[in-house]
Design a protein around this motif. Structure first.
Motif, PDB file in Angstrom:
ATOM      1  N   ILE A 115      22.583  89.752  47.492  1.00 37.04           N
ATOM      2  CA  ILE A 115      23.827  90.415  47.120  1.00 37.04           C
ATOM      3  C   ILE A 115      23.636  91.926  47.103  1.00 37.04           C
ATOM      4  O   ILE A 115      24.480  92.680  47.591  1.00 37.04           O
ATOM      5  N   GLY A 116      22.505  92.384  46.574  1.00 32.69           N
ATOM      6  CA  GLY A 116      22.205  93.811  46.569  1.00 32.69           C
ATOM      7  C   GLY A 116      22.106  94.382  47.968  1.00 32.69           C
ATOM      8  O   GLY A 116      22.629  95.478  48.246  1.00 32.69           O
ATOM      9  N   LEU A 130      23.531  93.143  50.700  1.00 35.27           N
ATOM     10  CA  LEU A 130      24.873  93.110  51.292  1.00 35.27           C
ATOM     11  C   LEU A 130      25.712  94.283  50.784  1.00 35.27           C
ATOM     12  O   LEU A 130      26.387  94.952  51.568  1.00 35.27           O
ATOM     13  N   ILE A 131      25.645  94.570  49.489  1.00 36.84           N
ATOM     14  CA  ILE A 131      26.382  95.705  48.931  1.00 36.84           C
ATOM     15  C   ILE A 131      25.865  97.015  49.523  1.00 36.84           C
ATOM     16  O   ILE A 131      26.651  97.905  49.866  1.00 36.84           O
ATOM     17  N   PHE A 132      24.544  97.134  49.699  1.00 38.73           N
ATOM     18  CA  PHE A 132      23.975  98.337  50.305  1.00 38.73           C
ATOM     19  C   PHE A 132      24.484  98.528  51.727  1.00 38.73           C
ATOM     20  O   PHE A 132      24.890  99.631  52.111  1.00 38.73           O
ATOM     21  N   VAL A 139      27.219  97.302  53.215  1.00 36.29           N
ATOM     22  CA  VAL A 139      28.655  97.599  53.259  1.00 36.29           C
ATOM     23  C   VAL A 139      28.911  99.032  52.806  1.00 36.29           C
ATOM     24  O   VAL A 139      29.667  99.775  53.438  1.00 36.29           O
ATOM     25  N   THR A 140      28.260  99.463  51.725  1.00 45.77           N
ATOM     26  CA  THR A 140      28.424 100.834  51.231  1.00 45.77           C
ATOM     27  C   THR A 140      27.914 101.840  52.251  1.00 45.77           C
ATOM     28  O   THR A 140      28.566 102.868  52.497  1.00 45.77           O
ATOM     29  N   THR A 164      24.288 100.461  61.397  1.00 46.34           N
ATOM     30  CA  THR A 164      24.285  99.254  60.576  1.00 46.34           C
ATOM     31  C   THR A 164      23.781  98.060  61.368  1.00 46.34           C
ATOM     32  O   THR A 164      23.006  97.246  60.854  1.00 46.34           O
ATOM     33  N   ILE A 180      25.030  83.844  48.935  1.00 51.14           N
ATOM     34  CA  ILE A 180      25.833  84.919  48.360  1.00 51.14           C
ATOM     35  C   ILE A 180      26.859  84.307  47.418  1.00 51.14           C
ATOM     36  O   ILE A 180      27.012  84.734  46.282  1.00 51.14           O
ATOM     37  N   PHE A 239      30.694  90.564  58.516  1.00 51.63           N
ATOM     38  CA  PHE A 239      30.952  91.985  58.283  1.00 51.63           C
ATOM     39  C   PHE A 239      30.766  92.800  59.555  1.00 51.63           C
ATOM     40  O   PHE A 239      31.604  93.642  59.894  1.00 51.63           O
TER      41      PHE A 239
END
Length: 126
Positions: free
Chosen positions: A7-8, A10-12, A14-15, A33, A57, A75
């Motif tokens: 999850i971390g 994936l958030i990285f 996307v951000t 990316t 996830i 994504f």
């Protein structure tokens, strides 16, 4: 622990992609990316036996859920289609196919022209 790491990551990703799009361009966000995710795929398959990419996830029950590789694929497909249209989707699918063939050891023989290497990779039926 593996789920939180997934999850971390994936958030990285996307951000990072959104920040790159905001400050630079959509093309730069897409290709940088895609490169980061491709390197992570190759590292995970070769040295971690794919454990990070298979981390859940979202899970619903014991069998339904989204894994990290599925979330990243979706994504990148959405990002590619936003930036390049259908060509972006095609780029993501081709890169994923190359990574899978490389991880299965079939890419090098195919590059040399030996298509019989696909026999060991692709199995139709049971």
């Amino acid at each position: 622990m593996g789920g939180m790491l997934a999850i971390g990551f994936l958030i990285f990703i996307v951000t990072f992609a959104l920040a790159t799009m905001w400050y630079s361009s959509g093309e730069a966000a897409f290709f940088i990316t895609l490169g980061i995710v491709a390197l992570l795929f190759i590292w995970d398959i070769n040295y971690n036996q794919g454990q990070l990419m298979m981390s859940s996830i979202i899970s619903i029950g014991n069998w339904l859920g989204i894994r990290l590789w599925t979330a990243l694929f979706l994504f990148l497909t959405f990002l590619g289609s936003y930036v390049f249209g259908n060509w972006g989707k095609a780029i993501v699918i081709v890169v994923l196919l190359i990574i899978v063939l490389y991880s299965l050891g079939a890419l090098e023989p195919i590059v040399k022209g030996d298509l019989s290497a696909l026999k060991g990779v692709v199995k139709v039926g049971g």
